[in-house]
Design an enzyme around this catalytic site. Structure first.
Site, PDB file in Angstrom:
ATOM      1  N   TYR A 156       0.843  -1.213   0.000  1.00  0.00           N
ATOM      2  CA  TYR A 156       0.000   0.000   0.000  1.00  0.00           C
ATOM      3  C   TYR A 156       0.872   1.255   0.000  1.00  0.00           C
ATOM      4  CZ  TYR A 156      -3.825   3.048   1.700  1.00  0.00           C
ATOM      5  OH  TYR A 156      -4.767   4.036   1.857  1.00  0.00           O
TER       6      TYR A 156
ATOM      7  N   LYS B 128       0.886   4.159  -2.813  1.00  0.00           N
ATOM      8  CA  LYS B 128       0.515   5.540  -2.468  1.00  0.00           C
ATOM      9  C   LYS B 128       1.685   6.500  -2.671  1.00  0.00           C
ATOM     10  CE  LYS B 128      -3.799   4.873  -1.403  1.00  0.00           C
ATOM     11  NZ  LYS B 128      -4.849   5.428  -2.265  1.00  0.00           N
TER      12      LYS B 128
HETATM   13  P1  NAP Z   1     -13.445   2.308   1.547  1.00  0.00           P
HETATM   14  O1  NAP Z   1     -14.412   2.852   2.521  1.00  0.00           O
HETATM   15  O2  NAP Z   1     -12.914   0.927   1.710  1.00  0.00           O
HETATM   16  O3  NAP Z   1     -14.091   2.450   0.066  1.00  0.00           O
HETATM   17  C1  NAP Z   1     -13.346   2.030  -1.033  1.00  0.00           C
HETATM   18  C2  NAP Z   1     -14.030   2.481  -2.301  1.00  0.00           C
HETATM   19  O4  NAP Z   1     -13.222   2.048  -3.403  1.00  0.00           O
HETATM   20  C3  NAP Z   1     -15.398   1.872  -2.475  1.00  0.00           C
HETATM   21  O5  NAP Z   1     -16.210   2.796  -3.186  1.00  0.00           O
HETATM   22  C4  NAP Z   1     -15.107   0.652  -3.357  1.00  0.00           C
HETATM   23  O6  NAP Z   1     -16.227   0.255  -4.157  1.00  0.00           O
HETATM   24  C5  NAP Z   1     -14.020   1.213  -4.238  1.00  0.00           C
HETATM   25  N1  NAP Z   1     -13.177   0.176  -4.830  1.00  0.00           N
HETATM   26  C6  NAP Z   1     -12.461  -0.781  -4.183  1.00  0.00           C
HETATM   27  N2  NAP Z   1     -11.830  -1.560  -5.078  1.00  0.00           N
HETATM   28  C7  NAP Z   1     -12.132  -1.066  -6.304  1.00  0.00           C
HETATM   29  C8  NAP Z   1     -11.806  -1.446  -7.623  1.00  0.00           C
HETATM   30  N3  NAP Z   1     -11.017  -2.496  -7.895  1.00  0.00           N
HETATM   31  N4  NAP Z   1     -12.326  -0.722  -8.647  1.00  0.00           N
HETATM   32  C9  NAP Z   1     -13.136   0.327  -8.404  1.00  0.00           C
HETATM   33  N5  NAP Z   1     -13.500   0.727  -7.176  1.00  0.00           N
HETATM   34  C10 NAP Z   1     -13.001   0.034  -6.149  1.00  0.00           C
HETATM   35  O7  NAP Z   1     -12.146   3.233   1.417  1.00  0.00           O
HETATM   36  P2  NAP Z   1     -11.859   4.708   1.974  1.00  0.00           P
HETATM   37  O8  NAP Z   1     -11.323   4.584   3.325  1.00  0.00           O
HETATM   38  O9  NAP Z   1     -13.001   5.597   1.686  1.00  0.00           O
HETATM   39  O10 NAP Z   1     -10.617   5.078   1.033  1.00  0.00           O
HETATM   40  C11 NAP Z   1     -10.767   5.825  -0.163  1.00  0.00           C
HETATM   41  C12 NAP Z   1      -9.383   6.184  -0.668  1.00  0.00           C
HETATM   42  O11 NAP Z   1      -8.704   6.932   0.334  1.00  0.00           O
HETATM   43  C13 NAP Z   1      -8.493   4.977  -0.949  1.00  0.00           C
HETATM   44  O12 NAP Z   1      -7.673   5.233  -2.063  1.00  0.00           O
HETATM   45  C14 NAP Z   1      -7.660   4.859   0.294  1.00  0.00           C
HETATM   46  O13 NAP Z   1      -6.442   4.208   0.052  1.00  0.00           O
HETATM   47  C15 NAP Z   1      -7.476   6.317   0.635  1.00  0.00           C
HETATM   48  N6  NAP Z   1      -7.140   6.559   2.044  1.00  0.00           N
HETATM   49  C16 NAP Z   1      -7.956   6.141   3.047  1.00  0.00           C
HETATM   50  C17 NAP Z   1      -7.603   6.389   4.354  1.00  0.00           C
HETATM   51  C18 NAP Z   1      -8.436   5.945   5.524  1.00  0.00           C
HETATM   52  O14 NAP Z   1      -7.953   6.058   6.671  1.00  0.00           O
HETATM   53  N7  NAP Z   1      -9.654   5.490   5.336  1.00  0.00           N
HETATM   54  C19 NAP Z   1      -6.423   7.081   4.633  1.00  0.00           C
HETATM   55  C20 NAP Z   1      -5.622   7.503   3.587  1.00  0.00           C
HETATM   56  C21 NAP Z   1      -6.003   7.245   2.288  1.00  0.00           C
HETATM   57  P3  NAP Z   1     -17.344  -0.806  -3.575  1.00  0.00           P
HETATM   58  O15 NAP Z   1     -18.100  -0.063  -2.508  1.00  0.00           O
HETATM   59  O16 NAP Z   1     -18.202  -1.107  -4.738  1.00  0.00           O
HETATM   60  O17 NAP Z   1     -16.604  -1.974  -3.024  1.00  0.00           O
END
Ligand code: NAP
Length: 247
Positions: free
Chosen positions: A155, A159
């Site tokens: 990851y 990133k």
């Molecule tokens: P999340 O709640 O797990 O949601 C992930 C989203 O990505 C969902 O809409 C999912 O669709 C979609 N997705 C997953 N695999 C996919 C694929 N192969 N093709 C298309 N869509 C896909 O994640 P989140 O926490 O909101 O994270 C969103 C972004 O922010 C990510 O890039 C993550 O790495 C980044 N981020 C998150 C955090 C954190 O603490 N949460 C921190 C830093 C960065 P479905 O609903 O249909 O499965």
């Protein structure tokens, strides 16, 4: 003839950060196209909620781990049918494990979805935005790409790769008036962090100067800023939304 409403494409807009980004960009007047891979009902509900509030939104199935599916999607749904103004590369997954036990397929899958998927979307969007001589590309990276994290070499590589890609694309596309920036969230309350054991979560909270995890809306407002005219002179930047945990 009326000018078409500018479209914002948000990958992974069914939940978490992507959902908040989709809703916030719709609030700011964009027609929003949001994508999902496994949760059609949640994605359709997000789009319906935006429409109920007077906005414009559609949900599409799109696996960003499938490069061919992305190019087909841009050709069939975006190229001649929308005025693509904003791309938010938000879709992301984790497959955590310590380095010495990490399987090749878990490394590859995380790179395919988080990095290659963003690359292909960015390439297809840049072709379209180059013709309209204006665009905003925003890549959702992570504090983990900046500082690293035990158990997340795959990851962190993806990133950190997004950050290098952002800076290079910013230089290439500036002449076409397309800005490319990254947002690097810290730990945010979503499904991705919901399974953290209580003691790990408490450790994170203690290490964050603002003493709380962030909300999806905290991140969405940073994305909305970068998508707006207020950020017209910013490109190649990393906007950290992390409660001060890494400066
Ligand atoms: P999340 O709640 O797990 O949601 C992930 C989203 O990505 C969902 O809409 C999912 O669709 C979609 N997705 C997953 N695999 C996919 C694929 N192969 N093709 C298309 N869509 C896909 O994640 P989140 O926490 O909101 O994270 C969103 C972004 O922010 C990510 O890039 C993550 O790495 C980044 N981020 C998150 C955090 C954190 O603490 N949460 C921190 C830093 C960065 P479905 O609903 O249909 O499965």
């Amino acid at each position: 003839m009326s000018t078409p409403t500018p479209t914002a494409l948000v990958t992974g807009g069914s939940r978490g950060i992507g959902r908040a980004v989709a809703e916030t960009l719709a609030r700011d007047g964009f027609q929003v196209f949001l994508t999902y891979v496994s949760k059609p009902e949640e994605a359709e509900a997000v789009a319906a909620g935006i429409r109920e509030r007077g906005g414009s939104a559609r949900a599409f199935a799109l696996n960003v781990g499938d490069a061919e599916a992305i190019t087909t999607f841009f050709a069939s749904e975006i190229k001649d049918k929308t005025d693509l103004a904003v791309l938010v590369n938000n879709a992301g997954i984790t497959k955590d494990g310590f380095l010495i036990r990490m399987k090749d397929e878990d490394f590859d899958r995380v790179l395919d979805v988080n990095l290659r998927g963003a690359f292909v979307c960015m390439r297809e969007a840049a072709k379209i935005m180059s013709r309209r001589r204006h665009g905003r590309i925003i890549n959702i990276s992570s504090v983990v790409g900046q500082m690293g994290n035990a158990g997340q070499v795959n990851y962190a590589a993806a990133k950190a790769g997004l950050l290098g890609m952002t800076k290079s694309a910013a230089r290439e596309l500036a002449g076409r008036n397309i800005t490319v920036n990254a947002v690097a969230p810290g730990f945010i309350e979503t499904d991705m962090t919901a399974s953290l054991p209580a003691e790990v979560r408490a450790d994170y909270e203690a290490a964050i100067p603002l003493k709380r995890l962030g909300t999806p809306q905290d991140v969405a407002e940073a994305v909305a800023f970068l998508a707006s005219d207020k950020a017209a002179y910013m490109t190649g930047q990393i906007l950290a939304v992390n409660g001060g945990m890494y400066c």
